[in-house]
Write a protein that holds these residues in place. Structure first.
Motif, PDB file in Angstrom:
ATOM      1  N   THR A  75       0.912  -1.176  -0.152  1.00 20.89           N
ATOM      2  CA  THR A  75       0.119  -0.124   0.041  1.00 20.89           C
ATOM      3  C   THR A  75       0.832   1.327   0.015  1.00 20.89           C
ATOM      4  OG1 THR A  75      -0.097  -0.056   2.410  1.00 20.89           O
ATOM      5  CG2 THR A  75      -1.810  -1.144   1.358  1.00 20.89           C
ATOM      6  N   GLY A  76       2.046   1.305   0.423  1.00 17.15           N
ATOM      7  CA  GLY A  76       3.069   2.472   0.428  1.00 17.15           C
ATOM      8  C   GLY A  76       4.074   2.503  -0.544  1.00 17.15           C
ATOM      9  N   ILE A  77       3.768   1.618  -1.602  1.00 18.98           N
ATOM     10  CA  ILE A  77       4.869   1.572  -2.726  1.00 18.98           C
ATOM     11  C   ILE A  77       4.313   2.247  -3.927  1.00 18.98           C
ATOM     12  CG2 ILE A  77       6.201  -0.065  -4.340  1.00 18.98           C
ATOM     13  CD1 ILE A  77       6.811  -0.129  -1.271  1.00 18.98           C
ATOM     14  N   ARG A  78       4.998   3.002  -4.362  1.00 22.13           N
ATOM     15  CA  ARG A  78       4.720   3.913  -5.889  1.00 22.13           C
ATOM     16  C   ARG A  78       5.613   2.990  -7.007  1.00 22.13           C
ATOM     17  NH1 ARG A  78       7.751   8.009  -6.424  1.00 22.13           N
ATOM     18  NH2 ARG A  78       9.178   7.487  -4.633  1.00 22.13           N
ATOM     19  N   PRO A  79       5.027   3.125  -8.170  1.00 21.94           N
ATOM     20  CA  PRO A  79       5.791   2.546  -9.395  1.00 21.94           C
ATOM     21  C   PRO A  79       7.180   3.068  -9.611  1.00 21.94           C
ATOM     22  CG  PRO A  79       3.358   3.329 -10.034  1.00 21.94           C
ATOM     23  CD  PRO A  79       3.734   4.008  -8.604  1.00 21.94           C
ATOM     24  N   GLU A  80       7.647   4.126  -8.950  1.00 17.10           N
ATOM     25  CA  GLU A  80       8.877   4.709  -9.231  1.00 17.10           C
ATOM     26  C   GLU A  80       9.738   3.657  -8.357  1.00 17.10           C
ATOM     27  OE1 GLU A  80       6.377   8.262 -10.306  1.00 17.10           O
ATOM     28  OE2 GLU A  80       6.495   6.290  -8.857  1.00 17.10           O
ATOM     29  N   VAL A  81       9.344   3.182  -7.151  1.00 17.64           N
ATOM     30  CA  VAL A  81      10.162   2.503  -6.344  1.00 17.64           C
ATOM     31  C   VAL A  81      10.411   1.053  -7.142  1.00 17.64           C
ATOM     32  CG1 VAL A  81      10.078   1.119  -3.977  1.00 17.64           C
ATOM     33  CG2 VAL A  81       9.098   3.508  -4.232  1.00 17.64           C
ATOM     34  N   ILE A  82       9.409   0.336  -7.639  1.00 15.62           N
ATOM     35  CA  ILE A  82       9.430  -0.991  -8.455  1.00 15.62           C
ATOM     36  C   ILE A  82      10.639  -0.617  -9.546  1.00 15.62           C
ATOM     37  CG2 ILE A  82       8.396  -2.790  -9.775  1.00 15.62           C
ATOM     38  CD1 ILE A  82       7.394  -2.087  -6.694  1.00 15.62           C
ATOM     39  N   ALA A 324      18.845   4.493  -6.682  1.00 16.42           N
ATOM     40  CA  ALA A 324      18.200   4.825  -8.076  1.00 16.42           C
ATOM     41  C   ALA A 324      16.636   5.460  -7.509  1.00 16.42           C
ATOM     42  CB  ALA A 324      17.668   3.652  -8.556  1.00 16.42           C
ATOM     43  N   GLU A 325      16.233   5.058  -6.333  1.00 18.70           N
ATOM     44  CA  GLU A 325      14.962   5.547  -5.930  1.00 18.70           C
ATOM     45  C   GLU A 325      15.092   7.062  -5.361  1.00 18.70           C
ATOM     46  OE1 GLU A 325      11.683   6.722  -3.621  1.00 18.70           O
ATOM     47  OE2 GLU A 325      12.088   5.469  -5.303  1.00 18.70           O
ATOM     48  N   SER A 326      16.303   7.359  -4.793  1.00 12.85           N
ATOM     49  CA  SER A 326      16.634   8.672  -4.404  1.00 12.85           C
ATOM     50  C   SER A 326      16.461   9.708  -5.536  1.00 12.85           C
ATOM     51  CB  SER A 326      17.981   8.604  -3.334  1.00 12.85           C
ATOM     52  OG  SER A 326      17.947   7.805  -2.478  1.00 12.85           O
ATOM     53  N   VAL A 327      17.071   9.377  -6.662  1.00 11.66           N
ATOM     54  CA  VAL A 327      17.102  10.044  -7.869  1.00 11.66           C
ATOM     55  C   VAL A 327      15.518  10.266  -8.413  1.00 11.66           C
ATOM     56  CG1 VAL A 327      18.046  10.621 -10.071  1.00 11.66           C
ATOM     57  CG2 VAL A 327      19.548   9.646  -8.354  1.00 11.66           C
ATOM     58  N   LEU A 330      13.077  12.551  -7.219  1.00 10.96           N
ATOM     59  CA  LEU A 330      13.272  14.076  -7.508  1.00 10.96           C
ATOM     60  C   LEU A 330      12.142  14.516  -8.628  1.00 10.96           C
ATOM     61  CD1 LEU A 330      17.217  14.299  -7.676  1.00 10.96           C
ATOM     62  CD2 LEU A 330      15.702  15.145  -5.877  1.00 10.96           C
ATOM     63  N   GLY A 331      11.444  13.631  -9.226  1.00  9.52           N
ATOM     64  CA  GLY A 331      10.478  13.999 -10.200  1.00  9.52           C
ATOM     65  C   GLY A 331      10.515  13.106 -11.646  1.00  9.52           C
ATOM     66  N   ASP A 332       9.775  13.379 -12.769  1.00  7.75           N
ATOM     67  CA  ASP A 332       9.852  12.860 -13.897  1.00  7.75           C
ATOM     68  C   ASP A 332      11.467  12.836 -14.374  1.00  7.75           C
ATOM     69  OD1 ASP A 332       7.477  12.311 -13.513  1.00  7.75           O
ATOM     70  OD2 ASP A 332       6.739  13.923 -15.076  1.00  7.75           O
ATOM     71  N   TRP A 333      12.104  14.124 -14.373  1.00 11.70           N
ATOM     72  CA  TRP A 333      13.514  14.173 -14.846  1.00 11.70           C
ATOM     73  C   TRP A 333      14.540  13.276 -14.213  1.00 11.70           C
ATOM     74  CZ3 TRP A 333      17.647  15.490 -12.174  1.00 11.70           C
ATOM     75  CH2 TRP A 333      17.611  16.180 -10.719  1.00 11.70           C
TER      76      TRP A 333
END
Length: 423
Positions: A75-82, A324-327, A330-333
């Protein structure tokens, strides 16, 4: 079909790319011993393995559910994390493939997922009990159990077949080895293809495309099965060479014992939902089979490098996943930067691999390990054979000349000293 955002589509494509690397990284698990003993030609072996990997992907979803529902808080995971998790897993797979080390693709994936999840949501988002009981404990126990089973099976096979006609026995065990290799391939599809199914399902849940607690959709199962089958068909020849020739020398009956023990362990773990590393299981069974034959040896220098890679897999992939998650945070870029980095690093690794090409034409070539300190010391003090003069280089080729201090008759020359065994 589920509604897709751009980031979700990127995650699915990256997950299938990981599945592809998992396929060629782990081809050795099923086919290295079969190829090294000559039971199957290399291309035929990887084709059979690819087909059975695809079939195995449809047999169960228990391991997929462990990944998508059990390891982290979905429930706390965003697609960017994957996406960040997959970056760590893919790069570790490619690096270990480059150096020919059979490390765990499964642990690379879970390490990347854990690192990215911790960076995004903190330690509390990782379910520690599931990590210990279904990942870490099987990682330690499985290669030991498979190794002991393979060692006992090897000793039993030599015991009951000691008086049998050698060539007939060899043919029989080669046939059995082909069957057991097929079983390992089926088990690999049942276990490893499901990990990508689980990660894609987790991404779909995180992106709101399907509801929490859902099983993998049919299209996810099919695409994951096809991706791992294609990777298997490509063939991870570098790791096949290490597993088939670099770790120990196997005869057909040893290969049969190793693969049967490994397949049994993998299928049992898939049924229980353990996210097992097939690499760990098969490596353990190969070493057990090597030790099970009288006079058999394991090349411990190769095994040690392999153990170090195993120990580093989870933390290394976790660090890359967290970075990679830290970057991406920062957003789409930031996500675009990570994507460019992944593609560039993958291309660089592939280019490095072209310096020494290993493929189906040279995968069974003999590999020599560098002499250790003990070997070098022994070689330095061994006296030359009787009847030769060490200082005279012509002694090495007695048929080319005669004269004082040289051997006139090749038949009278002492046999050459055999090379010292590698330590």
């Amino acid at each position: 079909m589920e509604s897709f955002s751009l980031i979700l589509a990127i995650v699915v494509v990256t997950a299938l790319a990981f599945d592809f690397t998992n396929g060629f990284h782990d081809t050795a698990n099923a086919m290295a011993t079969t190829i090294s003993t000559g039971a199957l030609k290399p291309k035929i072996a990887v084709t059979m393995s690819a087909a059975l990997n695809l079939v195995g992907a449809f047999l169960s979803v228990e391991v997929a559910n462990t990944i998508s529902k059990g390891l982290v808080d979905e429930t706390g995971i965003r697609p960017e994390v994957i996406f960040a998790a997959l970056v760590g897993a893919i790069l570790w797979n490619l690096l270990t493939w480059l150096v020919g080390l059979p490390s765990s693709s499964s642990h690379a994936l879970m390490g990347g997922l854990i690192g990215a999840t911790v960076a995004s949501a903190g330690l509390g988002a990782v379910h520690g009990e599931v990590l210990v009981t279904k990942v870490l404990l099987p990682a330690v126990a499985a290669p030991i159990v498979a190794g002991l089973a393979a060692m006992l099976a090897t000793r039993f096979s030599y015991g009951i077949g000691g008086k049998a006609e050698a060539e007939a026995t060899r043919k029989g065990y080669r046939a059995g080895q082909i069957a057991s290799a097929g079983l390992v391939s089926l088990a690999h599809g049942t276990n490893d293809a499901q990990k990508t199914m689980g990660i894609i399902t987790l991404a779909l849940i995180a992106g709101g495309a399907i509801s929490p607690g859902s099983n993998p959709p049919t299209w996810v199962i099919l695409s994951a099965g096809l991706a791992i089958a294609l990777g298997t068909y490509i063939g991870g020849w570098r790791i096949i060479r290490t597993m088939g020739k670099g770790l120990t020398d196997l005869e057909p009956r040893q290969g049969f014992a190793a693969q049967t023990s490994a397949a049994t362990a993998i299928l049992a773990s898939s049924h229980l939902g353990f996210s097992l590393s097939t690499t760990h299981v098969v490596s353990g069974s190969v070493m057990g089979a090597g030790l099970g034959r009288k006079g058999g040896v394991v090349r411990w220098s190769t095994a040690t490098r392999m153990f170090v890679a195993w120990a580093l897999t989870l933390p290394a992939a976790a660090l890359v996943g967290a970075g990679a998650e830290s970057v991406t945070d920062l957003g789409d870029w930031g996500t675009a930067v990570v994507a460019v980095f992944l593609v560039s690093a993958s291309a660089a690794i592939w280019k490095l691999s072209r310096r020494e090409v290993v493929d189906h034409t040279n995968v069974v070539a003999e590999t020599e390990e560098p002499a250790g300190v003990v070997t070098t010391a022994i070689a330095a003090v061994i006296p030359p054979p009787a009847g030769t003069v060490a200082e005279d280089p012509a002694v090495a080729f007695p048929h080319q000349s005669t004269g004082p201090g040289r051997v006139a008759d090749p038949a009278s020359a002492a046999p050459a000293t055999p090379p010292a065994a590698t330590v």
